[in-house]
Scaffold this active site. Sequence first.
Site, PDB file in Angstrom:
ATOM      1  N   PHE A 164      -4.084  12.547 -10.963  1.00  0.00           N
ATOM      2  CA  PHE A 164      -3.607  12.944  -9.633  1.00  0.00           C
ATOM      3  C   PHE A 164      -4.738  13.607  -8.844  1.00  0.00           C
ATOM      4  O   PHE A 164      -5.029  13.239  -7.711  1.00  0.00           O
ATOM      5  CB  PHE A 164      -2.401  13.888  -9.773  1.00  0.00           C
ATOM      6  CG  PHE A 164      -2.056  14.649  -8.522  1.00  0.00           C
ATOM      7  CD1 PHE A 164      -1.411  14.028  -7.470  1.00  0.00           C
ATOM      8  CD2 PHE A 164      -2.395  15.990  -8.399  1.00  0.00           C
ATOM      9  CE1 PHE A 164      -1.099  14.735  -6.317  1.00  0.00           C
ATOM     10  CE2 PHE A 164      -2.088  16.701  -7.252  1.00  0.00           C
ATOM     11  CZ  PHE A 164      -1.439  16.069  -6.205  1.00  0.00           C
ATOM     12  N   TYR A 165      -5.389  14.591  -9.459  1.00  0.00           N
ATOM     13  CA  TYR A 165      -6.472  15.298  -8.770  1.00  0.00           C
ATOM     14  C   TYR A 165      -7.667  14.375  -8.516  1.00  0.00           C
ATOM     15  O   TYR A 165      -8.299  14.463  -7.458  1.00  0.00           O
ATOM     16  CB  TYR A 165      -6.890  16.539  -9.555  1.00  0.00           C
ATOM     17  CG  TYR A 165      -5.843  17.622  -9.514  1.00  0.00           C
ATOM     18  CD1 TYR A 165      -5.517  18.260  -8.316  1.00  0.00           C
ATOM     19  CD2 TYR A 165      -5.176  18.015 -10.664  1.00  0.00           C
ATOM     20  CE1 TYR A 165      -4.552  19.253  -8.272  1.00  0.00           C
ATOM     21  CE2 TYR A 165      -4.205  19.010 -10.624  1.00  0.00           C
ATOM     22  CZ  TYR A 165      -3.902  19.628  -9.422  1.00  0.00           C
ATOM     23  OH  TYR A 165      -2.942  20.607  -9.380  1.00  0.00           O
ATOM     24  N   ALA A 166      -7.973  13.494  -9.431  1.00  0.00           N
ATOM     25  CA  ALA A 166      -9.080  12.551  -9.241  1.00  0.00           C
ATOM     26  C   ALA A 166      -8.819  11.656  -8.027  1.00  0.00           C
ATOM     27  O   ALA A 166      -9.741  11.366  -7.257  1.00  0.00           O
ATOM     28  CB  ALA A 166      -9.301  11.721 -10.497  1.00  0.00           C
TER      29      ALA A 166
END
Length: 165
Positions: free
Chosen positions: A138-140
Site C-alpha cells: 500500500f505504502y509503496a
Amino acid sequence: MIAEGFRIVPLGKHERASFCSGVDALDRYFREQVTQDVRRRLTNCFVLADATDGVVGYYTFSAASVPLTALPESLSKGLPRYPVLPAGLIGRLAVDRRNQGQGWGGLMVVDAAVRAIRADPAIYALIVDAKDDHAAAFYARLGFQCFVGHERRLFIPLSEIAKRL
C-alpha cells in the site's frame, strides 16, 4: 479533495468501540491505548470522521528521526552529513472494514504529509512501519521506498510529496 460530509480531525469523543479494521493490534490500540499516548504527548491521533461523526479511519502522527545511513545512496549523497534527519512518523493507520478499498487510507497519508509540510519544525520525510506485506505494498503504491536493509520500514521525502500536491 475530501468528500462532502467527511473531515479529518484530532481524536475527540469519537465512538471507538465498534471500530474494526480487521487488524486486531490496530483496533485494540485505537480502542484501549491511543488516548493515553495522546495525553502523554507520545503521539497525536487524527480521525477521518463521516457526517454522523462515525470513525471511518484513523492515523497516529509523531516526531521521529531518520539515520542518514538508512537512506539509499541516491538520496543521501546530496544531503549534509548530519547523523540523523528530522522526520514525521505515521505510527498507525487503519480504515474500518466497511470503508476499505475507497481511497481513505491514501487520503489520511496525504493529510499527514500536509501537516508535516506546514509544521514549524523542519521535517525531511514521512516514515511508516508497515505491519505486513499488504501494508508495505500500500505504502509503496503511494511512493514510499524502503530504508536500506528494512523491508517494512518505509519513507518518502516531503519534497516528493510537495511536488505531487
